[in-house]
Design an enzyme around this catalytic site. Sequence first.
Site, mmCIF file in Angstrom:
data_model
loop_
_atom_site.group_PDB
_atom_site.id
_atom_site.type_symbol
_atom_site.label_atom_id
_atom_site.label_comp_id
_atom_site.label_asym_id
_atom_site.label_seq_id
_atom_site.Cartn_x
_atom_site.Cartn_y
_atom_site.Cartn_z
ATOM 1 N N ASP A 1 -1.285 2.377 7.141
ATOM 2 C CA ASP A 1 -0.295 1.330 6.862
ATOM 3 C C ASP A 1 1.143 1.776 7.123
ATOM 4 O O ASP A 1 2.028 0.931 7.265
ATOM 5 C CB ASP A 1 -0.460 0.821 5.420
ATOM 6 C CG ASP A 1 -1.770 0.050 5.247
ATOM 7 O OD1 ASP A 1 -2.184 -0.623 6.209
ATOM 8 O OD2 ASP A 1 -2.381 0.132 4.163
ATOM 9 N N HIS B 1 0.784 -1.245 0.000
ATOM 10 C CA HIS B 1 0.000 0.000 0.000
ATOM 11 C C HIS B 1 0.819 1.300 0.000
ATOM 12 O O HIS B 1 0.679 2.095 -0.927
ATOM 13 C CB HIS B 1 -0.990 0.001 1.168
ATOM 14 C CG HIS B 1 -2.138 -0.962 0.975
ATOM 15 N ND1 HIS B 1 -2.967 -1.341 2.002
ATOM 16 C CD2 HIS B 1 -2.595 -1.610 -0.132
ATOM 17 C CE1 HIS B 1 -3.889 -2.185 1.549
ATOM 18 N NE2 HIS B 1 -3.676 -2.379 0.265
#
Lengths: 363, 363
Positions: free
Chosen positions: B297, B202
């Site tokens: 993330d 990500h």
Amino acid sequence: MDKTTKWTIVGGGNGGQSLAGHLSIMGFPVKLYDIFEDTINAITEQGGIHVEGAVQGFGPLELATTDIAQAVQGADIVMVVAPATAHRAIAKTCAPVLADGQIVILHPGATCGSLEFKQVLTAQGCSAKVTLAETNTLIYACRSPKPGYANIIGIKDDLVVASLPAKDTARVANLFKEAFPQVIAGKNVLQPSLGNANAIVHPAPSLLNTSLIESEHQWSYYYDGITPSIGAFVEKLDSERMALADAFEVDLLPILKWYKIAYGVDRPTLSETVRANPAYDGIAGQKELKTRYIMEDIPTGLVPMIELGKLCGIPTPRMEVIARLGEYLVEEDFFATGRTLKNLGLEDMSRTELMIFVETGDR
Amino acid sequence: MDKTTKWTIVGGGNGGQSLAGHLSIMGFPVKLYDIFEDTINAITEQGGIHVEGAVQGFGPLELATTDIAQAVQGADIVMVVAPATAHRAIAKTCAPVLADGQIVILHPGATCGSLEFKQVLTAQGCSAKVTLAETNTLIYACRSPKPGYANIIGIKDDLVVASLPAKDTARVANLFKEAFPQVIAGKNVLQPSLGNANAIVHPAPSLLNTSLIESEHQWSYYYDGITPSIGAFVEKLDSERMALADAFEVDLLPILKWYKIAYGVDRPTLSETVRANPAYDGIAGQKELKTRYIMEDIPTGLVPMIELGKLCGIPTPRMEVIARLGEYLVEEDFFATGRTLKNLGLEDMSRTELMIFVETGDR
């Protein structure tokens, strides 16, 4: 004014041919050196360079050659117009043939070009008393559609030059002004070196446009590439450069102010500024990652700026992130090959010692 | 099998509603907690959750509430299904109401979720003998089009769960398997923590797609976003994660091998693999930079991985570059707010001490 100053241009690319042709059209005696036989043969065949655009005419050359000794012999100014990543090799090539009194101008020098060139000349045992100098940028926007032809799209209104040592700057600037009155004498070589804005506006936007570069989209480098977040990042990156300029006591404009003065575009952010700058219309974004924007501007721009930061205790975290990211994306070790303090032979110097060195040439 | 295990789902988003509805449809007694009155009111009004897709039916709930004490009271398993950046606040909310013998599963825990949760419970003076656990990912691909409705697009074939301490994993996994037989017991919480592939797939592609994100182009996250250079970078980023897994002696698959097994796509590079994966068709790229791909993330994925690397002497330079670049682009201090060793209360531990701690719960 007599046009007796003898110029040798080292580098037959876009900038080198434009300069050679233009200087000859002005009336100066000009020689051109390049490593590529094809370029040299094409120019030799027609006896000079056809120039069009902002300057128009045919500039006959005294000599176009791949022989560095012939090219440099008798020159007053040896003007190196080449990618900064080639400076080290060019210094090595020139070392045996330079003579007392000659001036070598790296045009431009990127960051720490003169310091690197001097180190190579010394390492090669060059004993000629040569004055080195560097500019902050290339004076033209130009291109060479083919060997022997140069298209000068625009000529900049100012160009900073400084010598190593700085005490020779006035002499260099005066000779340079014979051809280009817009030349400005810098305080010392750290001024054009830290004035290398390519290090700020090229690698970071290029890396943050990786997916566009590798996509099927055509894109405009400045209009599409400097998005709001990228522009904001580049402004902060530039503030690291400004902190370096402060630490080394040289006057430089932040890039946003420079855009206002150079292009008359006055917007609050970099992203809005470049998008409102009509001069950037049509500047296409690159379609491969490994261009000079990364392969040159990191090792000869960001790397030496980061290293100068270490030398004077100025943190450059954004520069480091971009330099490392560039290393990883193109899989190169720019801190091994680039202009580190170690590779420049400056690793044991303090900030004060470097500032004395650039002023006097003594260490 | 009797469906007597009592589940409380903490989090009424996509995953939480899908789980609550699905577990109820399976026949388990289920309560749901969320902080948003509107969500809770909508679910309370209809008495449960309508589920469609891979699972279809209406799952009545015993209770939907914004009162954490009521929600948690009597639960065997408290399943936290929320952004990992909310885990700290959820732990604080749960600390006064948890009771001896309860199991808290962070589903998923991102990286070091259980370690963070435990530290908050301790700091809050929670004396209940609770077993913490975490999974490596969310078991569904799912969405909730509106409160009270869940669309389960797909259910994963495997899910790793591990407890803190690891000696409780078998008990947790056995209860969890009553609902999901595909649950696999991990060695210890470092296995799902380092199995957090979101940290790899990500942030880096998102940041390297900044210009596409801020452009007018619609783009496909995997097909357009994982270009050859970005894919190659992500593979090397993943190899840093593999080095961490080796150092902590947990078995994990490199992402490329995992794609081959999970999706049956066997191509030599990550870029080619994701582009050949039909499951990624239609996954749109984000149109703003500040999404969970960066805001979650990095602080709960890359930051704790980098910090685990420091603890065991494994370099994670690419993770660091991406975490820092993310900080600069969204102007957040993820190393202040994220799961650092200091913020996890682990800063004085050695690698061996941490490995003993995750096995036994003793330090």
